[in-house]
Design an enzyme around this catalytic site. Sequence first.
Site, PDB file in Angstrom:
ATOM      1  N   THR A 146      32.422  41.110  42.266  1.00 51.11           N
ATOM      2  CA  THR A 146      32.612  40.592  40.916  1.00 51.11           C
ATOM      3  C   THR A 146      31.821  39.295  40.794  1.00 51.11           C
ATOM      4  O   THR A 146      31.738  38.506  41.733  1.00 51.11           O
ATOM      5  CB  THR A 146      34.109  40.449  40.541  1.00 51.11           C
ATOM      6  OG1 THR A 146      34.223  40.284  39.130  1.00 51.11           O
ATOM      7  CG2 THR A 146      34.781  39.275  41.239  1.00 51.11           C
ATOM      8  N   CYS A 190      38.706  31.908  36.685  1.00 49.78           N
ATOM      9  CA  CYS A 190      39.318  33.182  37.085  1.00 49.78           C
ATOM     10  C   CYS A 190      39.449  33.223  38.609  1.00 49.78           C
ATOM     11  O   CYS A 190      38.762  32.499  39.323  1.00 49.78           O
ATOM     12  CB  CYS A 190      38.443  34.353  36.645  1.00 49.78           C
ATOM     13  SG  CYS A 190      38.219  34.471  34.865  1.00 49.78           S
ATOM     14  N   HIS A 218      39.840  40.893  39.316  1.00 53.86           N
ATOM     15  CA  HIS A 218      39.248  39.705  38.683  1.00 53.86           C
ATOM     16  C   HIS A 218      40.266  39.203  37.652  1.00 53.86           C
ATOM     17  O   HIS A 218      40.301  39.677  36.520  1.00 53.86           O
ATOM     18  CB  HIS A 218      37.921  40.081  38.021  1.00 53.86           C
ATOM     19  CG  HIS A 218      37.151  38.931  37.450  1.00 53.86           C
ATOM     20  ND1 HIS A 218      35.796  38.807  37.600  1.00 53.86           N
ATOM     21  CD2 HIS A 218      37.521  37.851  36.718  1.00 53.86           C
ATOM     22  CE1 HIS A 218      35.367  37.702  36.975  1.00 53.86           C
ATOM     23  NE2 HIS A 218      36.413  37.112  36.420  1.00 53.86           N
TER      24      HIS A 218
END
Lengths: 155, 204
Positions: A20, A26, A43
């Site tokens: 990712t 995040c 994620h």
Amino acid sequence: MITLGIGEIGASKPPEHLATFALGSCVGVCLYDRATKVAGLAHVMLPKSNPGNLSNKYADVAIIALVKEMEKLGASRLRMEAKIAGGAKMFESVANSSIGNIGDRNVEAVEAILADLHIRIVARDTGLNYGRTVYFYPQDGRLEIKTAKGTSCTI
Amino acid sequence: MSVLNRANDSKLDFLLEIGNIGTGNALTSLSSFIDRKVDMNPPQLEFVSYDALLKNLGGSENVVSGFLITVSGDIEGVMLFLLQKELASEVCDILLGNSLVDLMNLDEMHTSLIKEIANVMSGSYVSALADMASMNIQNSVPDLCIDMAGAILSVPLIHFENIYGDILLIQNTFTIDTKEYNSSIFFFLKDESVSTLMRQFGVE
């Protein structure tokens, strides 16, 4: 390679690894079952879901859904261990605003949910103030983290 | 879901006009700051998905300089101002006589200069809007972050928990002397604030 966007989850077995890109505040939650070599990556964007919105962008929903995905591939929750990365504070002023430091709150939420599920965090690279791209390998459970400065580390 | 996703034609026109005037003022102040002629082409208003937006910015890992400005007072929101590397470099070249080479390794002089560009441009954007609406609107000092586009863009999105909706992107191309540049200004307004502004301007 399976690439996951913001608020997505995915599980894989060797040789397919997971990635990712550009985690800011995040958090990338990586789960691994060493016995079956099943890996999973979420994620996570926000700490807690609302009753009306059970999306994988929320830590509580995403982690439970990820465990289920991995169990479908033969993993067992009892053997899972976790590595987490991200949760940065990208902008100073946002950290002082009404939403508070979302990066820290995401990390705290992830820790609490993993503790509830009895999944131990074995390694982490969280906080600070830069973005991270992560690659998670089911072959050996290693997590490779790259930054915009061109630095990388493996945990 | 944001009001922008449900925007009808008159709302779209209204938001385009807000963006147009704000950006026009921002570029005018850039022009006087660097003492060069800056020409603006008509802005493009688009509703784009998050993925399309990242592609537009050169991919989620592409390094950009982003400035976050908190807007408060009679309306509330955040403005994300993305300064393309080429433009930052050009302005440094004009004012300091040497262009910047690497965004990730800026010295103090270049950093404070590009912060000042963002300060001047965002300040004139917001004050143009405040004047036009006869409203009390303040903007914070821009907060600089140079990093991957995806990591920067996720911040205002999280602010509005609006990841699956479309984003209002007002993209401007303009020329300094004869070279063409892009600027991207994202203005994320709270739903109530869009309604407040529309009422203030008599648009329903």
